[in-house]
Design a protein around this motif. Structure first.
Motif, PDB file in Angstrom:
ATOM      1  N   GLY A 200       0.817  -1.205   0.000  1.00  0.00           N
ATOM      2  CA  GLY A 200       0.000   0.000   0.000  1.00  0.00           C
ATOM      3  C   GLY A 200       0.849   1.252   0.000  1.00  0.00           C
ATOM      4  N   ASN A 201       0.257   2.357   0.431  1.00  0.00           N
ATOM      5  CA  ASN A 201       0.957   3.636   0.528  1.00  0.00           C
ATOM      6  C   ASN A 201       0.272   4.474   1.590  1.00  0.00           C
ATOM      7  OD1 ASN A 201      -1.207   5.334  -0.874  1.00  0.00           O
ATOM      8  ND2 ASN A 201      -0.728   3.823  -2.468  1.00  0.00           N
ATOM      9  N   TYR A 202       0.880   5.596   1.903  1.00  0.00           N
ATOM     10  CA  TYR A 202       0.305   6.482   2.917  1.00  0.00           C
ATOM     11  C   TYR A 202       0.520   7.917   2.488  1.00  0.00           C
ATOM     12  CZ  TYR A 202       5.102   7.410   4.474  1.00  0.00           C
ATOM     13  OH  TYR A 202       6.410   7.795   4.520  1.00  0.00           O
ATOM     14  N   VAL A 203      -0.300   8.813   3.019  1.00  0.00           N
ATOM     15  CA  VAL A 203      -0.166  10.239   2.777  1.00  0.00           C
ATOM     16  C   VAL A 203       0.171  10.917   4.099  1.00  0.00           C
ATOM     17  CG1 VAL A 203      -1.273  12.355   1.965  1.00  0.00           C
ATOM     18  CG2 VAL A 203      -1.814  10.159   0.876  1.00  0.00           C
ATOM     19  N   ALA A 204       1.238  11.675   4.107  1.00  0.00           N
ATOM     20  CA  ALA A 204       1.640  12.455   5.281  1.00  0.00           C
ATOM     21  C   ALA A 204       1.472  13.939   4.957  1.00  0.00           C
ATOM     22  CB  ALA A 204       3.080  12.156   5.663  1.00  0.00           C
ATOM     23  N   TYR A 205       1.128  14.720   5.979  1.00  0.00           N
ATOM     24  CA  TYR A 205       0.885  16.156   5.826  1.00  0.00           C
ATOM     25  C   TYR A 205       1.793  16.929   6.776  1.00  0.00           C
ATOM     26  CZ  TYR A 205      -3.434  14.560   3.599  1.00  0.00           C
ATOM     27  OH  TYR A 205      -4.352  13.954   2.773  1.00  0.00           O
ATOM     28  N   PHE A 206       2.114  18.164   6.391  1.00  0.00           N
ATOM     29  CA  PHE A 206       3.001  18.980   7.210  1.00  0.00           C
ATOM     30  C   PHE A 206       2.532  20.420   7.228  1.00  0.00           C
ATOM     31  CE2 PHE A 206       4.606  19.155   2.896  1.00  0.00           C
ATOM     32  CZ  PHE A 206       4.827  20.507   2.702  1.00  0.00           C
ATOM     33  N   GLY A 341     -11.174  10.347  16.139  1.00  0.00           N
ATOM     34  CA  GLY A 341     -10.063  11.000  16.813  1.00  0.00           C
ATOM     35  C   GLY A 341      -9.755  10.496  18.197  1.00  0.00           C
ATOM     36  N   ASP A 342     -10.754   9.927  18.899  1.00  0.00           N
ATOM     37  CA  ASP A 342     -10.519   9.500  20.273  1.00  0.00           C
ATOM     38  C   ASP A 342     -10.147   8.027  20.376  1.00  0.00           C
ATOM     39  OD1 ASP A 342     -12.965   8.542  19.477  1.00  0.00           O
ATOM     40  OD2 ASP A 342     -14.007   9.019  21.351  1.00  0.00           O
ATOM     41  N   GLU A 343     -10.033   7.328  19.252  1.00  0.00           N
ATOM     42  CA  GLU A 343      -9.682   5.920  19.275  1.00  0.00           C
ATOM     43  C   GLU A 343      -8.159   5.760  19.151  1.00  0.00           C
ATOM     44  OE1 GLU A 343     -12.655   2.981  17.564  1.00  0.00           O
ATOM     45  OE2 GLU A 343     -12.985   4.726  16.285  1.00  0.00           O
ATOM     46  N   ILE A 344      -7.616   4.924  20.000  1.00  0.00           N
ATOM     47  CA  ILE A 344      -6.157   4.785  20.086  1.00  0.00           C
ATOM     48  C   ILE A 344      -5.622   4.097  18.840  1.00  0.00           C
ATOM     49  CG2 ILE A 344      -4.289   3.640  21.351  1.00  0.00           C
ATOM     50  CD1 ILE A 344      -5.971   4.073  23.892  1.00  0.00           C
ATOM     51  N   TRP A 345      -4.537   4.646  18.317  1.00  0.00           N
ATOM     52  CA  TRP A 345      -3.865   4.043  17.163  1.00  0.00           C
ATOM     53  C   TRP A 345      -2.357   4.092  17.387  1.00  0.00           C
ATOM     54  CZ3 TRP A 345      -6.285   1.773  12.981  1.00  0.00           C
ATOM     55  CH2 TRP A 345      -5.435   1.306  11.960  1.00  0.00           C
ATOM     56  N   PHE A 346      -1.773   2.920  17.566  1.00  0.00           N
ATOM     57  CA  PHE A 346      -0.319   2.795  17.574  1.00  0.00           C
ATOM     58  C   PHE A 346       0.125   2.235  16.233  1.00  0.00           C
ATOM     59  CE2 PHE A 346      -0.146   3.684  22.006  1.00  0.00           C
ATOM     60  CZ  PHE A 346       1.182   3.898  22.331  1.00  0.00           C
ATOM     61  N   ASP A 347       1.298   2.656  15.797  1.00  0.00           N
ATOM     62  CA  ASP A 347       1.834   2.203  14.518  1.00  0.00           C
ATOM     63  C   ASP A 347       3.338   1.986  14.684  1.00  0.00           C
ATOM     64  OD1 ASP A 347       1.994   1.807  11.580  1.00  0.00           O
ATOM     65  OD2 ASP A 347       0.040   2.814  11.609  1.00  0.00           O
ATOM     66  N   SER A 348       3.992   1.664  13.574  1.00  0.00           N
ATOM     67  CA  SER A 348       5.434   1.372  13.598  1.00  0.00           C
ATOM     68  C   SER A 348       5.728   0.149  14.458  1.00  0.00           C
ATOM     69  CB  SER A 348       6.236   2.586  14.081  1.00  0.00           C
ATOM     70  OG  SER A 348       6.127   3.654  13.163  1.00  0.00           O
ATOM     71  N   PHE A 349       4.960  -0.915  14.262  1.00  0.00           N
ATOM     72  CA  PHE A 349       5.279  -2.215  14.848  1.00  0.00           C
ATOM     73  C   PHE A 349       6.202  -2.934  13.871  1.00  0.00           C
ATOM     74  CE2 PHE A 349       1.140  -1.390  16.920  1.00  0.00           C
ATOM     75  CZ  PHE A 349       1.491  -1.606  18.246  1.00  0.00           C
ATOM     76  N   TYR A 350       7.518  -2.904  14.142  1.00  0.00           N
ATOM     77  CA  TYR A 350       8.535  -3.479  13.254  1.00  0.00           C
ATOM     78  C   TYR A 350       9.310  -4.592  13.966  1.00  0.00           C
ATOM     79  CZ  TYR A 350       8.874   0.226   9.641  1.00  0.00           C
ATOM     80  OH  TYR A 350       8.680   1.102   8.606  1.00  0.00           O
ATOM     81  N   CYS A 396       0.182   1.252   7.036  1.00  0.00           N
ATOM     82  CA  CYS A 396       0.138   0.195   6.023  1.00  0.00           C
ATOM     83  C   CYS A 396       0.351  -1.183   6.654  1.00  0.00           C
ATOM     84  CB  CYS A 396       1.214   0.431   4.961  1.00  0.00           C
ATOM     85  SG  CYS A 396       0.978   1.930   3.994  1.00  0.00           S
ATOM     86  N   LYS A 397      -0.200  -2.184   6.002  1.00  0.00           N
ATOM     87  CA  LYS A 397       0.023  -3.562   6.423  1.00  0.00           C
ATOM     88  C   LYS A 397       1.450  -3.968   6.078  1.00  0.00           C
ATOM     89  CE  LYS A 397      -4.817  -4.854   5.634  1.00  0.00           C
ATOM     90  NZ  LYS A 397      -5.755  -5.737   4.890  1.00  0.00           N
ATOM     91  N   GLY A 398       2.163  -4.482   7.079  1.00  0.00           N
ATOM     92  CA  GLY A 398       3.528  -4.940   6.860  1.00  0.00           C
ATOM     93  C   GLY A 398       3.571  -6.420   6.556  1.00  0.00           C
ATOM     94  N   PHE A 399       4.710  -6.874   6.095  1.00  0.00           N
ATOM     95  CA  PHE A 399       4.861  -8.281   5.715  1.00  0.00           C
ATOM     96  C   PHE A 399       4.953  -9.169   6.957  1.00  0.00           C
ATOM     97  CE2 PHE A 399       7.032  -6.105   2.039  1.00  0.00           C
ATOM     98  CZ  PHE A 399       5.970  -6.288   1.162  1.00  0.00           C
ATOM     99  N   THR A 400       4.255 -10.286   6.896  1.00  0.00           N
ATOM    100  CA  THR A 400       4.302 -11.273   7.973  1.00  0.00           C
ATOM    101  C   THR A 400       5.576 -12.085   7.849  1.00  0.00           C
ATOM    102  OG1 THR A 400       1.893 -11.414   8.126  1.00  0.00           O
ATOM    103  CG2 THR A 400       3.164 -13.286   8.963  1.00  0.00           C
ATOM    104  N   GLN A 401       6.320 -12.167   8.939  1.00  0.00           N
ATOM    105  CA  GLN A 401       7.611 -12.859   8.895  1.00  0.00           C
ATOM    106  C   GLN A 401       7.497 -14.328   9.286  1.00  0.00           C
ATOM    107  OE1 GLN A 401      10.980  -9.653   9.649  1.00  0.00           O
ATOM    108  NE2 GLN A 401       9.683  -9.829  11.447  1.00  0.00           N
TER     109      GLN A 401
END
Length: 777
Positions: A200-206, A341-350, A396-401
Motif C-alpha cells: 500500500g501507501n500512505y499520505v503524510a501532511y506537514f 479522533g478519540d480511538e487509540i492508534w499505535f503504529d510502527s510495529f517493526y 500500512c500492512k507490513g509483511f508477515t515474517q
C-alpha cells in the motif's frame, strides 16, 4: 515487601542514555529528538546505506533534517519525509545559486559536533550552519544558526531554508504538493509515499512555520531551479526511477538564527498546523526540550539500580537499552484517517515477530499503561482492517515474517495485565480468526496454509494453497510459530473459561513434532559431523521428507547463495537456521528435552549452538536460547551465557549492536538480561539470573509497589555469578523462575552468589512450567 532501609540511592537515568549506540554498522537506530512513542522524530538524515533511522555516525553526508522516522528497522529506509535543508547564503545572491537536489546538496558534518540527549539532537555542518532540534508529540522544532561569514570568506548573505518533498528511500508517488505563504513563509502540503516493509501507501501532511530573521522572499523550486514568483507546486514522481526534486523555500534578510516549527499529521495540513500551534505555540526551544526531558525521565524512573562498583559503560548500556524500547512503536492517536479522533492508534510495529519476545513484555513491567494502549491500538487495527498485524508501519500492512505473533502479544498481556478497559472478548475473537480463517493475502496478515495445517498438522514445503497467497517458503519456521501461537490462544481460552478451546489449541500446539526427523544428521562445511542426530526438516504434502541443511542460514553458513528472508526462493526457516529453530518450542521444553535425548543431551546441543557461533545473537530468535538452560536444570549456564553476550556483543558504542535494533528489541534484551529476569513471552514466566548490579528496584506503574532483586556477595568483576540460594520476601525460594506478581506486589528476591555452579534451581520442582511432564532428570 523489602526492608525500606535498604533502598538504593536514586540516579538520574537520563545521564546514562546514549542515543548514538547503534548509529553505525547496521544498528539503524533513530538517534534524534522525540518523546516516548512520539510521532515527531527530528534528526539529521545521511546518505549512508544504513540510514533506516535517519542519522548515522559512519562518516556519511547530511542530506537534510526531517521529522518522521522509525528506529532500528531493516529493509528499505523508513519515512524521513519532508526534509529541511539550510544554506547560509546562495551563490551570487540568487535563489538558483543554492543547490536543491538531494544527492548534490549533501554535505559532511563537523566531527565532534554531534550532541544527543533525550528530546534533543544537534550538529554543525561543514558549511558552518549549526542545527539543533527538539520535539513535542506531533511537532518538531529546529533551530538553524548561520555563520557570520560564508565559506568563501565574504560576509553573511541571505540564509535560505527549503523543504523537500521527498523521503529517505525516494519512494514519493505522484501529486505531492506544497504551498508557501508570501507574507509569513508558512509552508503546507503533503506527499504520498510507500512503506518500508509492507504493502500500500500512505499520505503524510506537514505545516512549517518560520521565526527569526525577517523574510526577504519565498517561493517554490523544481529540480535545480527556483522561483519567487510561484507559491504553489504540485509535482509528479517523474519518469526516470527517482522522484523529481521539488519543494518550497524561504530566504531571510540577515544571518540571525531561524526557528522552523514543523507540525505533522496523517489527516490534513490543517491538523498539522493545529498540532504545531497547540504543542509549541511560542517557538520556545528550551521549554520544549525541557518538557521532552521530563517526559523521558518519568518513563525511565521506574527502574533504579545500585551503581556501587559498576563501570559507567554498563550503566549506559542498561539505560540506553531501556530508552530504545520506547522510541517505537509510535502513538498516532487522533492523527490518522482510519479511526475517529478519540480511538487509540499505535503504529510502527517493526515487527511483532521481533518485539513479542522481550520488548513488549519489558514495557508490560515498567510502562503498563502504554502497553494497554498498544493492545487497544492493535485491536483497532483488527477492527478497521480485519486482522491483527504481524507487522504494521505508516498506516500500512507490513509483511508477515512467521506466524500470527500478535496472538503471543495478546496472551502475554492477558496473563499479566488485569485491566477491564481492554476488550478481551474482542482480543480472543481476533486470535481465533488468526487460527481458523485464512486471509486472501496472508503475506501481510493472518496465517497461510491452514487447510494443510488442520489436515496434516504441519505446513508442507511446496504447499498447495489456493485460498490465500503469500511467499511459499518458511514451512518449518511457520509450523513452529503456528504451534506456539496456538498454545498462546489456549492460554487465553483457559482464562476465559473455554475448556473446549483449551484442549483444541493445546493439541495443535504440539504439531511442531510432526516435522522432527529423528534420523537427520548435520555436517559442517568442512565435511565433519557435528555429532548430533535429529533435526526439523521440511515435509511434502504426501508426508514424505524434504531436505534443508540444518546449518543453512546460520551464522556460519558460508554459502553466498543462501536466501533466508521473504524471497520466493527463501529457505524453510526465516532469518535463521534449523539448528537455531530447533529450540523454538517455548511452551513444551520438557518434550523437546526428551526429544533431544534428555537434559544432558539438551545442554550439549545448546552449548554447541552457542560455542560454535551457529547462533546469531543479532536476531531475535537467539534471545530465549541464552536462557533455555533453565529448563534443563542448569540456570547457572544461562547466567554464564548472558554475561558472555553482554558486553561482548552489546556495547555502549556507535557500532555496539550486533544487528538492527528492531524498534528496541535489542535494547530490551540488554535491559531484561542485566535486570536479571528474562521472559518466556506468552507465558507468565520470568527466568532468574543474577542482575548485573548489586540491586535493582522496579516500581510497578500499576500498583506503585516496588519490587527488588538484590545480590548478596555481589562481585563487580562478574566471577561470582552463580546463585547458591535465594529467598523471596524472606522465605527460601528454589524455583529458577518467577511470575508477574513479583512486579505488581512489590516482592523482594534476594540471590546469594558464589563462584561455582550450585544445586539451586536444578530440581524438577524448580523448573519453569512446560506443557508436557519433565522426564529423565
Amino acid at each position: 515487601m523489602y526492608d525500606k532501609s535498604l533502598k538504593i540511592a536514586r540516579i538520574d537515568p537520563l545521564l546514562y542514555v546514549d542515543q548514538l549506540i547503534g548509529s553505525s554498522d547496521g544498528g539503524n537506530v533513530f538517534a534524534g529528538a522525540t518523546l516516548p512513542y512520539g510521532m515527531a522524530k527530528a534528526v539529521a538524515d545521511t546518505d549512508s546505506e544504513s540510514n533506516q533511522g535517519g542519522f548515522t555516525t559512519d562518516g556519511s553526508n547530511i542530506t537534510g533534517f526531517s521529522s518522521l522516522h522509525d528506529s532500528g528497522t531493516g529493509g528499505s529506509p523508513s519515512l524521513g519525509d519532508f526534509a529541511l535543508f539550510p544554506y547560509a547564503s546562495c551563490a551570487n545572491d540568487t535563489v538558483d545559486g543554492c543547490i536543491f537536489p538531494e544527492l548534490a546538496r549533501a554535505v559532511h558534518y563537523v566531527n565532534g559536533s554531534v550532541a544527543a540527549a533525550p528530546g534533543y539532537f544537534s550538529l554543525t555542518l561543514r558549511s558552518g550552519v549549526s542545527a539543533a532540534m527538539t520535539a513535542a508529540m506531533h511537532t518538531s522544532l529546529f533551530q538553524f544558526t548561520f555563520p557570520s561569514t560564508t565559506t568563501d570568506g565574504s560576509s553573511g548573505g541571505s540564509p535560505l531554508v527549503f523543504m523537500d518533498l521527498t523521503d529517505l528511500s525516494d519512494s514519493r508517488q505522484d501529486n505531492a504538493s506544497i504551498s508557501v505563504d508570501a507574507d509569513t513563509g508558512r509552508m503546507t502540503g503533503n506527499g504520498r509515499f510507500l512503506p518500508s516493509f509492507g504493502t500500500g501507501n500512505y499520505v503524510a501532511y506537514f505545516c512549517a512555520d518560520f521565526k527569526g530573521s525577517a523574510i526577504r522572499d519565498d517561493g517554490i523550486y523544481v529540480n535545480s531551479r527556483g522561483s519567487t514568483d510561484v507559491k504553489d507546486l504540485k509535482i509528479s514522481r517523474g519518469i526516470n526511477g527517482y522522484p523529481l526534486p521539488g519543494g518550497a523555500f524561504v530566504r531571510f534578510e540577515n544571518s540571525d538564527p531561524v526557528m522552523v516549527r514543523v507540525g505533522l499529521s496523517f489527516i490534513s495540513s490543517e491538523q498539522a498546523c493545529n498540532n504545531a500551534e497547540t504543542e509549541i505555540p511560542s517557538f520556545d526551544f528550551n521549554a520544549t526540550r525541557s518538557a521532552a526531558t521530563s517526559a523521558w525521565r518519568s518513563k525511565l524512573s521506574p527502574i533504579d539500580i545500585s551503581t556501587r562498583g559498576i563501570n559507567s559503560s554498563l550503566i549506559k548500556n542498561f539505560y540506553s537499552g531501556i530508552y530504545r524500547t520506547m522510541v517505537n512503536p509510535q502513538n498516532y492517536t487522533g492523527n490518522v484517517p482510519l479511526v475517529s479522533g478519540d480511538e487509540i492508534w499505535f503504529d510502527s510495529f517493526y515487527c511483532l515477530w521481533d518485539s513479542f519476545r522481550s520488548q513488549i513484555p519489558f514495557l508490560t513491567a515498567i510502562d503498563t499503561k502504554s502497553v494497554i494502549d498498544m493492545i487497544k491500538g492493535l485491536l483497532n487495527i483488527y477492527t478497521y482492517q480485519g486482522w491483527l498485524p504481524d507487522c504494521h508501519m505508516s498506516l500500512c500492512k507490513g509483511f508477515t515474517q512467521g506466524g500470527s505473533n500478535a496472538d503471543n502479544v495478546m496472551a502475554d498481556a492477558y496473563l499479566k495485565i488485569n485491566n477491564s478497559d481492554i476488550d478481551w472478548s474482542l482480543a480472543y475473537e481476533a486470535v481465533i480468526k488468526d487460527a481458523e480463517i485464512e486471509p486472501y493475502d496472508w503475506c501481510c496478515e493472518g496465517r497461510g496454509g491452514l487447510d494443510s495445517w488442520k489436515r496434516l498438522g504441519y505446513i508442507p514445503v511446496q504447499d498447495f494453497d489456493y485460498k490465500g497467497f503469500g511467499t511459499m517458503t518458511r514451512s518449518i519456521s511457520r509450523t513452529l510459530e503456528y504451534s506456539y501461537n496456538d498454545f498462546c490462544i489456549s492460554q487465553m481460552a483457559r482464562g476465559l473459561g473455554d475448556q473446549g478451546d483449551v484442549e483444541k489449541y493445546q493439541q495443535s500446539s504440539g504439531n511442531w513434532i510432526n516435522l522432527f526427523d529423528y534420523d537427520q544428521t548435520s555436517y559442517l562445511s568442512n565435511g565433519s559431523n557435528t555429532g548430533f542426530t535429529g533435526f526439523f526438516q521440511p515435509k511434502f504434502l504426501n508426508e514424505t521428507w524434504g531436505y534443508q541443511d540444518p546449518l543453512k542460514c546460520s551464522n556460519i553458513d558460508n554459502n553466498p547463495d543462501s536466501v533466508c528472508s521473504l524471497q520466493n526462493t527463501g529457505a524453510e526457516t526465516f532469518e535463521s537456521s534449523i539448528w537455531e529453530y530447533a529450540f523454538f518450542t517455548p511452551h513444551d521444553q520438557a518434550k523437546l528435552i526428551s526429544t533431544f535425548g534428555g537434559p544432558k543431551a539438551f545442554v550439549r546441543r545448546l552449548d554447541y549452538l552457542h560455542n560454535t557461533q551457529i547462533i546469531y545473537i543479532g536476531n531475535e530468535p537467539a534471545f530465549l536460547t541464552v536462557f533455555q538452560y533453565h529448563y534443563a536444570g542448569r540456570p547457572a549456564l544461562s547466567a554464564k551465557r548472558a554475561h558472555y553476550y553482554i558486553p561482548h556483543y552489546f556495547q555502549p558504542t556507535h557500532a555496539g549492536l550486533p544487528g538492527n535494533d528492531d524498534s528496541g528489541a535489542m535494547g530490551s534484551f540488554v535491559s531484561f538480561s542485566m535486570m536479571g529476569l528474562f521472559p518466556n513471552p506468552g507465558q507468565d514466566v520470568y527466568l532468574i539470573v543474577p542482575p548485573f548490579f548489586e540491586s535493582v528496584n522496579i516500581t510497578s506503574p500499576v500498583t506503585g509497589k516496588t519490587a527488588r532483586v538484590r545480590n548478596v556477595n555481589f562481585d563487580a568483576s562478574y566471577n561470582d555469578i552463580f546463585i547458591q540460594r535465594a529467598t523471596l520476601d524472606g522465605q527460601p525460594y528454589t524455583k529458577n523462575w518467577i511470575d508477574h506478581s513479583f512486579f505488581t506486589e512489590g516482592k523482594e528476591l534476594v540471590l546469594y552468589l558464589g563462584r561455582n555452579e550450585s544445586a539451586w534451581g536444578t530440581q524438577v520442582a524448580d523448573l519453569p512450567p512446560s506443557l508436557s511432564a519433565y522426564e529423565g532428570f
